[in-house]
Design a protein around this motif. Structure first.
Motif, PDB file in Angstrom:
ATOM      1  N   PHE A   5       0.856  -1.178   0.000  1.00  0.00           N
ATOM      2  CA  PHE A   5       0.000   0.000   0.000  1.00  0.00           C
ATOM      3  C   PHE A   5       0.891   1.226   0.000  1.00  0.00           C
ATOM      4  O   PHE A   5       1.761   1.369   0.847  1.00  0.00           O
ATOM      5  N   VAL A   6       0.659   2.127  -0.937  1.00  0.00           N
ATOM      6  CA  VAL A   6       1.440   3.366  -1.018  1.00  0.00           C
ATOM      7  C   VAL A   6       0.655   4.511  -0.402  1.00  0.00           C
ATOM      8  O   VAL A   6       1.214   5.391   0.234  1.00  0.00           O
ATOM      9  N   GLY A   7      -0.649   4.510  -0.585  1.00  0.00           N
ATOM     10  CA  GLY A   7      -1.520   5.525   0.002  1.00  0.00           C
ATOM     11  C   GLY A   7      -2.827   4.882   0.403  1.00  0.00           C
ATOM     12  O   GLY A   7      -3.401   4.112  -0.364  1.00  0.00           O
ATOM     13  N   THR A   8      -3.309   5.178   1.603  1.00  0.00           N
ATOM     14  CA  THR A   8      -4.528   4.542   2.104  1.00  0.00           C
ATOM     15  C   THR A   8      -5.583   5.548   2.547  1.00  0.00           C
ATOM     16  O   THR A   8      -6.547   5.183   3.201  1.00  0.00           O
ATOM     17  N   GLY A   9      -5.402   6.806   2.206  1.00  0.00           N
ATOM     18  CA  GLY A   9      -6.353   7.829   2.620  1.00  0.00           C
ATOM     19  C   GLY A   9      -7.585   7.851   1.727  1.00  0.00           C
ATOM     20  O   GLY A   9      -7.546   7.432   0.578  1.00  0.00           O
ATOM     21  N   ASP A  10      -8.690   8.345   2.274  1.00  0.00           N
ATOM     22  CA  ASP A  10      -9.874   8.540   1.443  1.00  0.00           C
ATOM     23  C   ASP A  10      -9.727   9.856   0.692  1.00  0.00           C
ATOM     24  O   ASP A  10      -8.631  10.427   0.636  1.00  0.00           O
ATOM     25  N   SER A  11     -10.787  10.355   0.103  1.00  0.00           N
ATOM     26  CA  SER A  11     -10.669  11.566  -0.703  1.00  0.00           C
ATOM     27  C   SER A  11     -10.225  12.774   0.119  1.00  0.00           C
ATOM     28  O   SER A  11      -9.590  13.681  -0.402  1.00  0.00           O
ATOM     29  N   ALA A  12     -10.517  12.798   1.411  1.00  0.00           N
ATOM     30  CA  ALA A  12     -10.096  13.922   2.255  1.00  0.00           C
ATOM     31  C   ALA A  12      -8.677  13.740   2.777  1.00  0.00           C
ATOM     32  O   ALA A  12      -8.014  14.704   3.117  1.00  0.00           O
ATOM     33  N   GLN A  13      -8.207  12.518   2.864  1.00  0.00           N
ATOM     34  CA  GLN A  13      -6.880  12.175   3.377  1.00  0.00           C
ATOM     35  C   GLN A  13      -6.741  12.559   4.849  1.00  0.00           C
ATOM     36  O   GLN A  13      -7.680  13.028   5.470  1.00  0.00           O
ATOM     37  N   VAL A  14      -5.599  12.313   5.413  1.00  0.00           N
ATOM     38  CA  VAL A  14      -5.319  12.665   6.808  1.00  0.00           C
ATOM     39  C   VAL A  14      -3.957  13.339   6.848  1.00  0.00           C
ATOM     40  O   VAL A  14      -3.004  12.784   6.309  1.00  0.00           O
ATOM     41  N   PRO A  15      -3.837  14.516   7.379  1.00  0.00           N
ATOM     42  CA  PRO A  15      -4.856  15.263   8.101  1.00  0.00           C
ATOM     43  C   PRO A  15      -5.803  16.001   7.148  1.00  0.00           C
ATOM     44  O   PRO A  15      -5.414  16.403   6.069  1.00  0.00           O
TER      45      PRO A  15
END
Length: 126
Positions: A5-15
């Motif tokens: 997994f390189v990125g696991t954020g949703d459309s808003a991401q964190v933070p």
């Protein structure tokens, strides 16, 4: 086969912008808690295959090591935003990276150099 997994954020991401929840506060202080745009990488027999292209550093990643393919799960901005850097890069750069393309074809009608020609030229997102 290796899967990462390189990125696991949703459309808003964190933070998230303007959010003060504990997860977002921690991510602002500690980079290891940030969750970037959707993207995964599969390695099979030495070939690099990307699942989704949400990474904003996709152009840099492709210059270091071009993927054999980029598979998109669906056409939402957080899954494809990295492709825009490939598509609208400097014209001379794409010509030098992909000399097999005819020079009389305008850059605007070509696929990004990071995309293998086997993916075709369907730009409809389907």
């Amino acid at each position: 086969m290796r899967f990462r997994f390189v990125g696991t954020g949703d459309s808003a991401q964190v933070p998230r912008f303007g959010c003060s929840c504990p997860a977002c506060q921690r991510a602002r202080v500690l980079n290891c808690h940030r969750r970037g745009p959707c993207c995964a990488e599969v390695r099979v027999d030495g070939a690099r295959i990307l699942l989704d292209a949400g990474r904003m550093d996709l152009a840099e990643s492709c210059e270091r090591e071009r993927p054999a393919a980029i598979l998109l799960t669906h056409y939402h901005a957080d899954h494809v935003q990295g492709l825009f850097h490939l598509r609208w890069g400097r014209a001379n750069r794409y010509r030098s990276m992909a000399p097999r393309m005819p020079k009389d074809v305008p850059i605007s009608t070509r696929m990004p150099a990071c995309w293998p020609s086997s993916l075709g030229s369907n730009r409809s997102g389907h």
